[in-house]
Write an enzyme that holds these catalytic residues in place. Structure first.
Site, short mmCIF file in Angstrom:
data_model
loop_
_atom_site.label_atom_id
_atom_site.label_comp_id
_atom_site.label_asym_id
_atom_site.label_seq_id
_atom_site.Cartn_x
_atom_site.Cartn_y
_atom_site.Cartn_z
N ASP A 287 -2.16 -0.43 -0.41
CA ASP A 287 -1.33 -0.10 -1.55
C ASP A 287 0.11 -0.47 -1.14
O ASP A 287 0.40 -0.67 0.04
CB ASP A 287 -1.46 1.38 -1.92
CG ASP A 287 -0.99 1.62 -3.35
OD1 ASP A 287 -0.28 0.75 -3.91
OD2 ASP A 287 -1.30 2.68 -3.92
C1 BGC Z 1 0.20 1.69 -6.98
C2 BGC Z 1 -0.93 0.69 -7.07
C3 BGC Z 1 -0.43 -0.61 -7.60
C4 BGC Z 1 0.68 -1.11 -6.69
C5 BGC Z 1 1.24 -2.46 -7.10
C6 BGC Z 1 1.41 1.12 -6.26
O1 BGC Z 1 2.49 1.96 -6.43
O2 BGC Z 1 -0.23 2.86 -6.34
O3 BGC Z 1 -1.94 1.22 -7.91
O4 BGC Z 1 -1.49 -1.52 -7.69
O5 BGC Z 1 1.74 -0.17 -6.72
O6 BGC Z 1 2.02 -2.36 -8.22
#
Ligand code: BGC
Length: 768
Positions: A287
């Site tokens: 993540d």
């Molecule tokens: C989120 C993810 C997301 C990623 C990219 C993170 O803050 O938890 O679900 O895919 O950002 O935007």
């Protein structure tokens, strides 16, 4: 330093006392072995089965790379485009790079794309074919925009915490339901040639303390989800297993810690559960900013860092040179990443990564059409079927040629029409003030091509059929015209990434409903809810005649609800969660775990309830819900009869699954069908409709009932249809910590078939 609660929960079923972690070692998995047992080395992708050709090509590709090129392929860089993340190109080998982007309900932050219904809405449809089709069409949009990897779908959080801020992004609080749908969704998206990164692995159940933070100079680690091995398998890992089996080419590791090791550096969950037990062939991506250590994260099974890394770069090749890391680990990371590109045929005929997606959507760029006209039907149908009708006194719905309809609540109207821009709409924690709610907030907030708000669609309806409309959007205590046939009250309940919800209801919306109901004897309440919404403050008001949970339908929201209100479609959605009568009924799972006061440096979230979340907990504790999991009304009625239960597969009842080489998803024999159940469902009402027949199983030594089958069937009025359920070995097994296996239980299995988790007219049993 404040004392740390000494909760120890072991994935491997061991029981060790360990010293409390200290602030010095929070980035290093190796200090937490006592809590999350180590699994090393990281297994190499085998390239077995359907991956054989892709792996062969990828291995060949990797032999041509320099060490620097290899390292570059394992971490994001700033490509100055609209992709959420990018992997650089290797021009000399004609590798164009990789674009990865949010989200599971539509492509975010760009133009010419549709805002699809969100996960919770898709879950409420209980329609496998529709989930596949929704994925296929959405995937097509990502493909046309040159997005190699869609950052979704979401099966974590599953919804352990009722107020969880991201529960709406996933399908269901039930692992089986979630697993069936993620399987279809992954297959649908990937059939469009776009990869999925099923997320957030694993036990990412609250937003509070999801990331480490610094408060008053003290470094606080992220919350640790402390889970025992049985609960891990039977609840949290279950849907990820289905995603891996469906071939999800990537898995996104989560922000928080699991048994005190960070999600992207946890050798047990990555090397152990995912890559060994489930035979995962794709790559693990972090993540965003979820990497907390260097070589340790690679050795623990992490393959790609997003959006960039400070730890890897040349450190990886240095580490190989000094023996801290095997060269084969880096090769495996790159092979896994490149293999997915071949696996999805992205080496042929794939648009340039992120084509027509500038970082700033107002910068000059080509108009690249993501959406396609042939998606319209699926877009609308998936918006319609996720509505769940829970009250309909004297069949007030559907509306029958009403002369006058009055509309109340800001949730009925479009966002500020003076400005439509990207992700620019105002949001308030708790409710979406000033306009209708079609999606939750954060990285899953998609960008619609247009919005059909309820009042917009009602205006079109009025034009078509001569209904007269009155509306009062912002008053909390509006006047009501005495000649009104129906008062439609639209309210919403917001949720967003980054925060857990501040409550499961809000006073202003509840006051609006009650005030209208006090003046209007046919008050119909429609709730756009990004998660559970309590209704106890007015559900028994005699003038509240109908209530619909409208969830998060995406851009066709208004059109969908008007189809249902006017009876051109018959509601067929069912709740993918339990609506309690009051907050307290969720017990300790109402709110997220808070760090200890004043500061817990290592917040601990102990999942001591085991698998008993949502309806399992209500059943276990004998709590009567307001509306149970699986509940939903139709404009017709369905009668159940003729339950039949057959043991098949030559009566195979050996408690252990036959041994076999691991394939994607684990031991292939877990999917051997062992029991077939069928029943007859009659549409006994006066309109055509669709019913979601549900099968719950009482497994010896398990919860009283667990969902283990569902079948949605269209049945014309007066006719009957057959519903069928196949129960495979995993469906009938429980995870045995000692054996480290799914084992059938000897004893009598109870079978229940019916309309919801508590309305189960058919009962039978079989014995193993
Ligand atoms: C989120 C993810 C997301 C990623 C990219 C993170 O803050 O938890 O679900 O895919 O950002 O935007």
């Amino acid at each position: 330093m404040h004392a740390i609660a000494g909760f120890i929960s072991l994935l491997g079923g061991l029981s060790l006392a360990v010293a409390a972690p200290t602030q010095d070692n929070i980035t290093d998995d190796s200090h937490f072995f006592g809590q999350s047992p180590p699994v090393y080395p990281s297994p190499e992708g085998t390239g077995s089965g359907a991956w054989a050709s892709a792996y062969e090509k990828a291995r060949q590709f990797v032999t041509q790379l320099t060490d620097e090129e290899k390292v570059n392929l394992t971490a994001g860089y700033n490509a100055d485009n609209g992709c959420s993340g990018n992997i650089p190109a290797v021009p000399r080998l004609n590798f164009p790079g990789i674009c990865v982007s949010d989200a599971a309900n539509g492509l975010r932050g760009t133009d010419f794309v549709n805002a699809w219904s969100s996960g919770i809405h898709d879950g409420a449809c209980w329609n496998k074919t529709l989930t596949y089709q929704r994925g296929l069409h959405m995937g097509g949009e990502f493909h046309r925009k040159g997005v190699n990897l869609l950052l979704g779908p979401v099966v974590g959080p599953i919804g352990r915490v009722a107020e969880g801020g991201r529960n709406w992004e996933g399908f269901s609080t039930d692992p089986y339901h979630s697993g069936v749908l993620v399987y279809e969704n992954v297959r649908g998206i990937q059939a469009a040639g776009v990869g999925t990164s099923t997320k957030h692995y694993i036990a990412n159940e609250q937003e509070t303390n999801r990331n480490p933070e610094s408060v008053d100079g003290l470094d606080i680690a992220s919350a640790s989800s402390n889970i025992d091995d049985k609960t891990m398998h039977e609840l949290y890992l279950w849907p990820f297993q289905d995603a891996v089996r469906a071939g999800s080419v990537s898995i996104m590791c989560s922000y928080q810690r699991i048994n005190n090791s960070y999600g992207c550096q946890n050798s047990k969950t990555l090397n152990g559960l995912l890559k060994t037990e489930l035979g995962f062939q794709g790559y693990v991506v972090t993540d965003w900013y979820a990497q907390h250590g260097g070589i340790n994260s690679a050795n623990a099974g992490l393959d790609m860092v997003m959006p960039h890394t400070e730890w890897w770069n040349s450190n990886l090749t240095d580490a190989i040179a000094n023996g801290t890391m095997e060269a084969s680990r880096l090769d495996d990371m790159v092979t896994r990443i490149v293999a997915t590109w071949y696996q999805l045929n992205q080496d042929t005929d794939f648009p340039s990564p992120g084509v027509g997606m500038p970082a700033d959507v107002y910068a000059p760029h080509d108009a690249v059409m993501g959406k396609s006209a042939d998606s319209k039907e699926v877009l609308l149908q998936s918006a319609i079927e996720g509505h769940v009708l829970v009250k309909n006194t004297n069949d007030v719905l559907p509306l029958r040629s009403p002369k006058l309809v009055s509309v109340f609540g800001y949730d009925a109207v479009s966002p500020d029409i003076s400005l439509k821009k990207f992700q620019g709409f105002s949001q308030t924690i708790g409710i979406q003030k000033n306009h209708t709610l079609w999606v939750g907030g954060g990285s899953g907030a998609n960008d619609p091509a247009y919005i059909s708000a309820p009042l917009d669609a009602l205006q079109l309806q009025a034009y078509e059929d001569g209904t007269s409309l009155l509306w009062n959007i912002y008053d909390v205590d509006p006047a009501v015209d005495s000649t009104t046939d129906a008062c439609l009250v639209f309210v919403n309940s917001y949720a967003t990434e980054g925060y857990d919800r501040v409550g499961l209801a809000d006073d202003e919306s509840d006051a609006l409903v009650t005030n209208v109901a006090n003046k209007c004897n046919n008050t119909v309440v429609i709730i756009h809810n990004a998660g559970i919404r309590l209704v106890n403050n007015w559900i028994d008001h005699e003038n509240v005649t109908a209530v619909m949970f409208a969830h998060l339908p995406g851009q066709d929201s208004g059109r969908a609800v008007v189809e249902l209100l006017y009876g051109r479609s018959n509601p067929s959605g069912k709740l993918p969660y339990t609506v309690a009568k009051k907050n307290e009924d969720y017990g300790s799972l109402l709110r997220p775990t808070q760090p200890e006061s004043p500061y817990g440096l290592f917040p601990q979230s102990d999942f001591t309830e085991g698998v008993y979340i949502d309806y399992r907990a209500f059943d276990q504790q004998g709590i009567e819900p307001q509306f149970e999991f699986g509940f939903g009304l139709s404009y017709t009625t369905f009668d159940y009869s003729s339950l039949s239960i057959d043991q098949i597969n030559n009566g195979d009842t050996s408690s252990y699954p036959p041994s076999a080489p691991i394939v994607e998803g684990g031991n292939p024999h877990l999917w051997d069908d062992l029991v077939e159940v069928s029943a007859e469902v009659k549409n006994s009402g006066s309109v055509d409709g669709a019913e979601v027949a549900q099968l719950y199983l009482g497994i010896p030594n398990g919860p009283v009932r667990q969902l283990r089958g569902f079948d949605k069937v269209n049945i014309p009025k007066g006719e009957s249809g057959k519903v069928e359920f196949k129960l495979n070995r995993r469906d009938l097994s429980t995870w045995d910590v000692t054996a480290q296996q799914w084992l059938l239980q000897s004893g009598t299995y109870q079978v229940y078939v019916g309309r919801s988790s508590r309305d189960l007219p058919l009962q039978g049993e079989f014995t193993i």
